[in-house]
Design an enzyme around this catalytic site. Structure first.
Site, mmCIF file in Angstrom:
data_model
loop_
_atom_site.group_PDB
_atom_site.id
_atom_site.type_symbol
_atom_site.label_atom_id
_atom_site.label_comp_id
_atom_site.label_asym_id
_atom_site.label_seq_id
_atom_site.Cartn_x
_atom_site.Cartn_y
_atom_site.Cartn_z
ATOM 1 N N ASP A 165 -4.803 0.384 1.548
ATOM 2 C CA ASP A 165 -5.620 -1.091 1.612
ATOM 3 C C ASP A 165 -6.370 -0.836 1.074
ATOM 4 O O ASP A 165 -7.258 -1.418 -0.277
ATOM 5 C CB ASP A 165 -5.414 -2.065 3.032
ATOM 6 C CG ASP A 165 -3.926 -2.353 2.891
ATOM 7 O OD1 ASP A 165 -3.192 -2.977 1.997
ATOM 8 O OD2 ASP A 165 -4.007 -2.119 4.000
ATOM 9 N N SER B 21 0.514 -1.590 -0.191
ATOM 10 C CA SER B 21 -0.312 0.065 0.178
ATOM 11 C C SER B 21 1.069 1.564 -0.148
ATOM 12 O O SER B 21 0.460 2.677 -0.173
ATOM 13 C CB SER B 21 -0.725 0.498 1.155
ATOM 14 O OG SER B 21 -0.356 0.055 2.358
ATOM 15 N N HIS B 22 1.889 1.085 0.158
ATOM 16 C CA HIS B 22 2.644 2.744 0.219
ATOM 17 C C HIS B 22 4.330 2.356 -0.259
ATOM 18 O O HIS B 22 5.464 2.664 -0.346
ATOM 19 C CB HIS B 22 3.059 2.694 1.531
ATOM 20 C CG HIS B 22 1.811 3.249 2.362
ATOM 21 N ND1 HIS B 22 1.210 2.368 3.179
ATOM 22 C CD2 HIS B 22 1.406 4.316 2.285
ATOM 23 C CE1 HIS B 22 0.495 2.960 3.752
ATOM 24 N NE2 HIS B 22 0.323 5.082 3.274
HETATM 25 P P1 NDP Z 1 -1.412 -4.261 9.374
HETATM 26 O O1 NDP Z 1 -2.185 -3.872 9.709
HETATM 27 O O2 NDP Z 1 -0.676 -4.509 7.700
HETATM 28 O O3 NDP Z 1 0.626 -4.724 9.967
HETATM 29 C C1 NDP Z 1 0.399 -4.616 11.369
HETATM 30 C C2 NDP Z 1 1.207 -4.569 11.679
HETATM 31 O O4 NDP Z 1 0.947 -5.627 12.664
HETATM 32 C C3 NDP Z 1 2.770 -4.877 11.416
HETATM 33 O O5 NDP Z 1 4.126 -4.441 11.663
HETATM 34 C C4 NDP Z 1 2.222 -5.952 10.779
HETATM 35 O O6 NDP Z 1 3.545 -6.988 10.568
HETATM 36 C C5 NDP Z 1 1.242 -6.531 11.698
HETATM 37 N N1 NDP Z 1 0.583 -7.842 11.722
HETATM 38 C C6 NDP Z 1 -0.010 -8.365 10.487
HETATM 39 N N2 NDP Z 1 -0.319 -9.617 10.720
HETATM 40 C C7 NDP Z 1 -0.489 -10.249 12.110
HETATM 41 C C8 NDP Z 1 -0.692 -11.311 12.909
HETATM 42 N N3 NDP Z 1 -0.951 -11.954 12.048
HETATM 43 N N4 NDP Z 1 0.009 -11.811 13.881
HETATM 44 C C9 NDP Z 1 1.218 -10.078 13.687
HETATM 45 N N5 NDP Z 1 1.337 -9.360 13.061
HETATM 46 C C10 NDP Z 1 0.695 -9.037 12.161
HETATM 47 O O7 NDP Z 1 -1.059 -2.667 8.746
HETATM 48 P P2 NDP Z 1 -2.125 -1.201 8.726
HETATM 49 O O8 NDP Z 1 -2.908 -2.002 8.253
HETATM 50 O O9 NDP Z 1 -2.696 -1.563 9.551
HETATM 51 O O10 NDP Z 1 -1.050 0.075 7.713
HETATM 52 C C11 NDP Z 1 -0.251 -0.644 6.713
HETATM 53 C C12 NDP Z 1 0.834 0.628 6.752
HETATM 54 O O11 NDP Z 1 0.371 1.732 6.448
HETATM 55 C C13 NDP Z 1 1.619 0.558 7.904
HETATM 56 O O12 NDP Z 1 2.908 0.610 6.806
HETATM 57 C C14 NDP Z 1 1.876 2.009 8.258
HETATM 58 O O13 NDP Z 1 2.618 2.907 8.565
HETATM 59 C C15 NDP Z 1 0.697 2.867 6.446
HETATM 60 N N6 NDP Z 1 0.448 4.030 6.824
HETATM 61 C C16 NDP Z 1 1.154 5.572 6.076
HETATM 62 C C17 NDP Z 1 0.306 6.888 7.035
HETATM 63 C C18 NDP Z 1 0.864 7.817 6.678
HETATM 64 O O14 NDP Z 1 0.202 8.655 7.327
HETATM 65 N N7 NDP Z 1 1.817 7.641 6.168
HETATM 66 C C19 NDP Z 1 -0.954 6.307 6.717
HETATM 67 C C20 NDP Z 1 -1.489 5.034 7.444
HETATM 68 C C21 NDP Z 1 -0.862 4.036 7.567
HETATM 69 P P3 NDP Z 1 4.007 -7.195 9.195
HETATM 70 O O15 NDP Z 1 4.583 -5.728 8.892
HETATM 71 O O16 NDP Z 1 5.264 -8.219 8.844
HETATM 72 O O17 NDP Z 1 3.036 -7.611 8.134
HETATM 73 O O1 PYC Z 2 -2.213 4.852 3.667
HETATM 74 O O2 PYC Z 2 -3.866 5.587 5.115
HETATM 75 C C1 PYC Z 2 -2.722 5.400 4.187
HETATM 76 C C2 PYC Z 2 -2.097 6.473 4.099
HETATM 77 C C3 PYC Z 2 -2.026 8.109 4.369
HETATM 78 C C4 PYC Z 2 -0.718 8.520 3.826
HETATM 79 C C5 PYC Z 2 -0.665 7.905 3.476
HETATM 80 N N1 PYC Z 2 -1.112 6.524 3.196
#
Ligand code: NDP
Ligand code: PYC
Length: 341
Positions: free
Chosen positions: A194, A53-54
């Site tokens: 996502d 997603s990034h």
């Molecule tokens: P996920 O829910 O996919 O994963 C969150 C964390 O939980 C990760 O460290 C992942 O490890 C771990 N994980 C996932 N599934 C399991 C499991 N079954 N058991 C144990 N650990 C688990 O991430 P999000 O959807 O919450 O976020 C995705 C990305 O989006 C992130 O990198 C976040 O920084 C980015 N994001 C960026 C934003 C911005 O403003 N720049 C805003 C919002 C999100 P693993 O990585 O190994 O899968």
């Molecule tokens: O995936 O939620 C997101 C996000 C927001 C800004 C960058 N990524």
């Protein structure tokens, strides 16, 4: 060199090949060469580790934001040294990653000097995953936390209007003889990226993740993106985390809240202009020389309990595979990248 992948219609690139391609794209759209290298390495690392997603998925958004004039890809961040453990950076309306790099050495030095260092970025655009920001601190033996707010698309628990961003938190701690423990998670039930991917692929969301423009629960990602909103993860508990991220990422740093900046005049703008906080700790100051062993010990206990994978394990597996075999891009995605150079 481009290698045809085993899967028909895919292309495999070595990490540096993808970095070079992304660097060219960033420079083409006005990012300075120094900033382009930082952003390209960050984006390629996401693709390599399966943070899809990034990764390159975000390139059209970077480009349209740059074209709109909303973000300055050539910004020179200004580091403000308070003389203590608290460092501030004005990103000057540029990307957050070059602003972090500008102050990183000072932050590490202060963490070692005082046991803790804080870095507050403001007027910064973060459009990526957060783990690439914290993991390198743990590689140096430090503990790191980061918080970044984004654009208002999350309704507070019980509320009726989007106030929070998807507001992720990332944490990294070194372990003994294994990669650091790192987690990186949005405080919304799902990251906005996502939701966009689900919409493109025609997949429904899990129940309880989003609402439509009338506030009704929906599993349709298009309804969430078209005037709807996301919910915090875990009801009121995720709500508090999202609120804390607004406080630390914006109120403390001098950045905008997720619902505060106005990009309506910048057609195509997608990168949130907010703030970001880093807390970096030297674990040696705990008087505990076995910190790394202890982090490995608790990780082993979790595995022994039956959790088949810890946060970060999936990424590390993807990294090993991409490093050995190349980063796999679909032909369509590779063509999309080529269309920007
Ligand atoms: P996920 O829910 O996919 O994963 C969150 C964390 O939980 C990760 O460290 C992942 O490890 C771990 N994980 C996932 N599934 C399991 C499991 N079954 N058991 C144990 N650990 C688990 O991430 P999000 O959807 O919450 O976020 C995705 C990305 O989006 C992130 O990198 C976040 O920084 C980015 N994001 C960026 C934003 C911005 O403003 N720049 C805003 C919002 C999100 P693993 O990585 O190994 O899968
Ligand atoms: O995936 O939620 C997101 C996000 C927001 C800004 C960058 N990524």
């Amino acid at each position: 060199m481009v290698h045809q992948g085993e899967v028909e219609g895919s292309v495999k690139l070595a990490f540096q090949e993808l970095v070079s391609l992304l660097e060219r794209i960033f420079v083409t759209y006005g990012v300075s060469p120094a900033n382009a290298k930082i952003l390209a390495e960050n984006c390629a690392a996401c693709e390599r580790d399966g943070s899809l997603s990034h990764g390159m998925f975000r390139i059209p958004g970077y480009v349209s934001s740059l074209q709109s004039g909303w973000v300055n890809g050539a910004a020179l961040p200004v580091v403000e040294d308070t003389g203590g453990a608290f460092i501030r950076v004005d990103a000057k309306n540029g990307f957050a990653q070059p602003a972090l790099i500008a102050a990183r050495a000072m932050l590490v030095e202060r963490a070692r000097q005082y046991g803790i260092g804080l870095l507050a970025l403001r007027r910064s655009h973060h459009f990526s995953a957060l783990w690439p920001d914290v993991e390198p601190f743990a590689d140096e033996g430090l503990v790191a936390l980061s918080f970044v707010n984004s654009m208002a698309c999350v309704v507070p628990h019980g509320g009726h209007k989007a106030v929070f961003g998807t507001n992720p938190i990332a944490f990294a701690a070194p372990r003994r003889d294994e990669p650091p423990f790192v987690f990186d998670q949005a405080s919304s039930a799902i990251a906005n990226g996502d939701v966009q991917i689900a919409a493109r692929e025609g997949r429904m969301l899990e129940p309880g993740m989003g609402v439509d423009r009338d506030g009704h629960p929906t599993r349709d990602p298009k309804a969430v993106l078209d005037g709807g909103a996301l919910l915090p993860f875990g009801g009121h508990k995720g709500n508090s985390i999202a609120l804390m991220v607004e406080i630390l990422g914006a109120a403390l740093t001098g950045g905008f809240f997720s619902g505060e900046f106005d990009w309506s005049e910048f057609k195509g703008a997608q990168t949130p202009k907010t703030g970001q906080l880093f807390i970096v700790i030297d674990p040696e100051r705990g008087g505990n020389g076995v910190f790394r062993d202890r982090v490995s010990e608790i990780s082993a206990l979790v595995r022994e309990s039956g959790q088949d994978r810890l946060p970060g394990d999936r990424r590390m597996q993807m990294r090993a595979r991409s490093t050995a075999e190349g980063i796999v891009l679909s032909q369509a995605n590779h063509d999309m990248l080529q269309s920007y150079v």
